[in-house]
Design a protein around this motif. Structure first.
Motif, mmCIF file in Angstrom:
data_model
loop_
_atom_site.group_PDB
_atom_site.id
_atom_site.type_symbol
_atom_site.label_atom_id
_atom_site.label_comp_id
_atom_site.label_asym_id
_atom_site.label_seq_id
_atom_site.Cartn_x
_atom_site.Cartn_y
_atom_site.Cartn_z
ATOM 1 N N ARG A 1 0.838 -1.213 0.000
ATOM 2 C CA ARG A 1 0.000 0.000 0.000
ATOM 3 C C ARG A 1 0.865 1.253 0.000
ATOM 4 N NH1 ARG A 1 -3.534 -1.018 5.143
ATOM 5 N NH2 ARG A 1 -4.573 0.946 4.542
ATOM 6 N N ILE A 2 1.984 1.206 0.698
ATOM 7 C CA ILE A 2 2.921 2.332 0.672
ATOM 8 C C ILE A 2 3.507 2.493 -0.731
ATOM 9 C CG2 ILE A 2 5.157 3.152 1.512
ATOM 10 C CD1 ILE A 2 4.468 1.813 4.199
ATOM 11 N N GLU A 3 3.882 1.376 -1.341
ATOM 12 C CA GLU A 3 4.461 1.430 -2.688
ATOM 13 C C GLU A 3 3.493 2.060 -3.677
ATOM 14 O OE1 GLU A 3 6.628 -1.470 -5.994
ATOM 15 O OE2 GLU A 3 5.333 -2.344 -4.457
ATOM 16 N N ASP A 4 2.204 1.782 -3.522
ATOM 17 C CA ASP A 4 1.214 2.349 -4.441
ATOM 18 C C ASP A 4 1.181 3.878 -4.374
ATOM 19 O OD1 ASP A 4 0.484 -0.160 -5.258
ATOM 20 O OD2 ASP A 4 -1.248 -0.315 -3.913
ATOM 21 N N LEU A 5 1.644 4.461 -3.273
ATOM 22 C CA LEU A 5 1.614 5.909 -3.107
ATOM 23 C C LEU A 5 2.908 6.590 -3.529
ATOM 24 C CD1 LEU A 5 -0.175 6.122 0.379
ATOM 25 C CD2 LEU A 5 -1.187 6.327 -1.911
ATOM 26 N N LEU A 6 3.889 5.810 -3.906
ATOM 27 C CA LEU A 6 5.166 6.371 -4.338
ATOM 28 C C LEU A 6 5.132 6.649 -5.840
ATOM 29 C CD1 LEU A 6 7.627 4.116 -2.288
ATOM 30 C CD2 LEU A 6 6.891 6.464 -1.780
ATOM 31 N N PRO A 7 5.906 7.610 -6.324
ATOM 32 C CA PRO A 7 5.830 8.006 -7.749
ATOM 33 C C PRO A 7 6.487 7.042 -8.722
ATOM 34 C CG PRO A 7 7.451 9.341 -6.600
ATOM 35 C CD PRO A 7 6.759 8.528 -5.542
ATOM 36 N N CYS B 1 11.375 11.029 -0.081
ATOM 37 C CA CYS B 1 11.146 10.887 -1.522
ATOM 38 C C CYS B 1 10.959 12.255 -2.180
ATOM 39 C CB CYS B 1 9.902 10.019 -1.759
ATOM 40 S SG CYS B 1 9.459 9.856 -3.508
ATOM 41 N N PRO B 2 12.039 12.854 -2.728
ATOM 42 C CA PRO B 2 11.911 14.168 -3.382
ATOM 43 C C PRO B 2 10.935 14.187 -4.557
ATOM 44 C CG PRO B 2 14.203 13.707 -2.885
ATOM 45 C CD PRO B 2 13.443 12.432 -2.630
ATOM 46 N N PRO B 3 10.904 13.167 -5.438
ATOM 47 C CA PRO B 3 9.951 13.250 -6.559
ATOM 48 C C PRO B 3 8.491 13.298 -6.091
ATOM 49 C CG PRO B 3 11.636 11.622 -7.034
ATOM 50 C CD PRO B 3 11.796 12.002 -5.592
ATOM 51 N N GLY B 4 8.178 12.671 -4.962
ATOM 52 C CA GLY B 4 6.813 12.733 -4.454
ATOM 53 C C GLY B 4 6.499 14.072 -3.829
ATOM 54 N N GLY B 5 7.528 14.733 -3.308
ATOM 55 C CA GLY B 5 7.370 16.067 -2.739
ATOM 56 C C GLY B 5 6.423 16.115 -1.550
ATOM 57 N N ALA B 6 5.899 17.310 -1.302
ATOM 58 C CA ALA B 6 5.035 17.547 -0.143
ATOM 59 C C ALA B 6 3.756 16.722 -0.226
ATOM 60 C CB ALA B 6 4.719 19.037 -0.046
ATOM 61 N N GLU B 7 3.179 16.625 -1.419
ATOM 62 C CA GLU B 7 1.940 15.851 -1.540
ATOM 63 C C GLU B 7 2.199 14.374 -1.282
ATOM 64 O OE1 GLU B 7 -1.571 14.712 -4.762
ATOM 65 O OE2 GLU B 7 -0.294 16.453 -5.144
ATOM 66 N N GLY B 8 3.324 13.849 -1.731
ATOM 67 C CA GLY B 8 3.652 12.455 -1.474
ATOM 68 C C GLY B 8 3.790 12.180 0.016
ATOM 69 N N ILE B 9 4.393 13.115 0.744
ATOM 70 C CA ILE B 9 4.542 12.943 2.189
ATOM 71 C C ILE B 9 3.163 12.961 2.851
ATOM 72 C CG2 ILE B 9 5.444 13.998 4.300
ATOM 73 C CD1 ILE B 9 7.770 15.073 2.575
ATOM 74 N N ALA B 10 2.303 13.858 2.391
ATOM 75 C CA ALA B 10 0.960 13.947 2.965
ATOM 76 C C ALA B 10 0.190 12.653 2.743
ATOM 77 C CB ALA B 10 0.212 15.134 2.352
ATOM 78 N N VAL C 1 15.641 17.861 -3.324
ATOM 79 C CA VAL C 1 14.580 18.869 -3.193
ATOM 80 C C VAL C 1 13.468 18.572 -4.184
ATOM 81 C CG1 VAL C 1 16.176 20.633 -2.362
ATOM 82 C CG2 VAL C 1 15.740 20.419 -4.824
ATOM 83 N N GLU C 2 12.274 19.049 -3.852
ATOM 84 C CA GLU C 2 11.151 18.916 -4.779
ATOM 85 C C GLU C 2 11.390 19.860 -5.952
ATOM 86 O OE1 GLU C 2 6.278 19.476 -4.824
ATOM 87 O OE2 GLU C 2 7.366 19.371 -2.914
ATOM 88 N N ARG C 3 11.172 19.386 -7.163
ATOM 89 C CA ARG C 3 11.497 20.187 -8.339
ATOM 90 C C ARG C 3 10.569 19.836 -9.503
ATOM 91 N NH1 ARG C 3 16.924 17.122 -10.759
ATOM 92 N NH2 ARG C 3 15.915 15.082 -10.988
ATOM 93 N N ALA C 4 10.672 20.626 -10.566
ATOM 94 C CA ALA C 4 9.960 20.294 -11.794
ATOM 95 C C ALA C 4 10.557 19.008 -12.355
ATOM 96 C CB ALA C 4 10.098 21.430 -12.799
ATOM 97 N N ARG C 5 9.719 18.191 -12.959
ATOM 98 C CA ARG C 5 10.221 16.917 -13.464
ATOM 99 C C ARG C 5 11.075 17.156 -14.711
ATOM 100 N NH1 ARG C 5 8.734 12.919 -17.062
ATOM 101 N NH2 ARG C 5 6.824 14.020 -17.662
ATOM 102 N N ARG D 1 5.281 23.267 -12.308
ATOM 103 C CA ARG D 1 4.667 22.126 -11.620
ATOM 104 C C ARG D 1 5.761 21.202 -11.064
ATOM 105 N NH1 ARG D 1 2.373 19.025 -15.220
ATOM 106 N NH2 ARG D 1 3.102 20.181 -17.050
ATOM 107 N N THR D 2 5.612 20.810 -9.788
ATOM 108 C CA THR D 2 6.582 19.952 -9.128
ATOM 109 C C THR D 2 5.876 18.787 -8.446
ATOM 110 O OG1 THR D 2 6.499 21.142 -7.018
ATOM 111 C CG2 THR D 2 8.056 21.952 -8.682
ATOM 112 N N GLY D 3 6.669 17.803 -7.985
ATOM 113 C CA GLY D 3 6.098 16.677 -7.242
ATOM 114 C C GLY D 3 5.008 15.968 -8.019
ATOM 115 N N TRP D 4 3.930 15.635 -7.303
ATOM 116 C CA TRP D 4 2.819 14.939 -7.947
ATOM 117 C C TRP D 4 2.069 15.822 -8.936
ATOM 118 C CZ3 TRP D 4 1.615 10.072 -8.709
ATOM 119 C CH2 TRP D 4 2.144 9.078 -7.864
#
Length: 281
Positions: A12-18, A47-56, A75-79, A143-146
């Motif tokens: 379930r955690i893996e499903d939430l990762l980018p 997980c920087p690619p997931g950013g703030a929304e991924g942590i939430a 850091v969270e960044r544009a893809r 646009r960054t993260g998710w």
């Protein structure tokens, strides 16, 4: 009746990762990171690619507070998307080997290129490039993260990563099987002469034996011709000349030839080196 399967916490955690498989979290892929979070061995903000929304998302699943990104992992960044300068590329294939989702195509000593739609922006192809011909170019603007990534893209990236892992495992198994087969063949070749040498020696003459036999036959034939010639000369009242007063050098040559004949087992009488003595009483 419908069968239902409950997922483990790690799944379930893996499903939430980018699913960028970038290893920035400190683990070799998204799945191992998910397993480490489930086991309490890793924090859910790595997980920087997931950013703030991924942590939430992870915090909500785990029932834990929303915390900032641990920037020691990035850091969270544009893809970004990897771009290869094809005029500089030397075709070393190191970037292809590093790409976790098979987004780079090419062949050894030939130009490589990145399939932009498959690239996850993981950066893993950059360090191994020996000529620095790969640039990471941002393609999502602000646009960054998710916000710069979708669940559909994440699912596709995970599928490609899993297929690549299965292919590499199959190739390793095939290479190991080929190596074992070669080793077995070499061992069989090494054992074969040991088993067959006694029979081969008994049944098949060696090249040395063949040469020796031929030499014996030639000498024997020459001796036979000489014997017949001697008999013919004796019948005609003629014999060998100058056999009593040969020089020391000539006698040495005769003795050497006689010794060689004896070694070969070809002497016909004890006085072969002095044919005239065979007629003495």
């Amino acid at each position: 009746m419908t069968a239902t399967f409950s997922k483990t916490l790690a799944e379930r955690i893996e499903d939430l990762l980018p699913q960028t498989q970038c290893t920035k979290c400190g683990y070799p892929a998204c799945r191992p990171y998910a397993e480490a979070i489930a086991a309490g061995e890793a924090n859910y903000n790595q997980c920087p690619p997931g950013g703030a929304e991924g942590i939430a998302r992870l915090a909500a699943l785990l029932g834990k507070p929303d915390i900032p990104l641990d920037t020691t992992h990035g850091v969270e960044r544009a893809r970004p998307v990897a771009v290869i300068d094809e005029n500089v590329c030397i075709g070393c294939t190191l970037c292809m080997q590093a790409c976790p989702v098979d987004a780079i195509v090419g062949a050894a000593k030939q130009m490589h290129t990145v399939i932009a739609g498959l690239c996850t922006g993981c950066d893993l192809c950059v360090p191994p490039c020996p000529v620095d011909c790969i640039a990471m170019v941002p393609v999502t603007g602000e646009r960054t993260g998710w916000d710069a990534w979708s669940q559909q893209e994440a699912d596709a990236a995970r599928a490609r990563h899993d297929r690549r892992g299965a292919r590499l495992e199959r190739e390793r198994a095939e290479a190991e099987a080929r190596a074992n087969a070669r080793q077995a063949a070499r061992a069989a070749q090494a054992e074969q002469p040991v088993r067959e040498t006694p029979q081969a020696q008994a049944a098949t003459p060696t090249p040395t034996d063949d040469a020796e036999a031929k030499k014996r036959a030639i000498i024997q034939a020459a001796l036979e011709r000489a014997r017949k010639k001697k008999e013919e000369m004796a019948q005609l009242g003629s014999g060998p000349k100058n056999t009593d007063h040969v020089s020391a050098a000539v006698q040495a040559q005769i003795d050497e030839a006689e010794a060689r004949r004896r070694r070969l087992g070809l002497t016909d009488d004890a006085n072969a080196s002095h044919p005239d003595k065979g007629d003495e009483p």
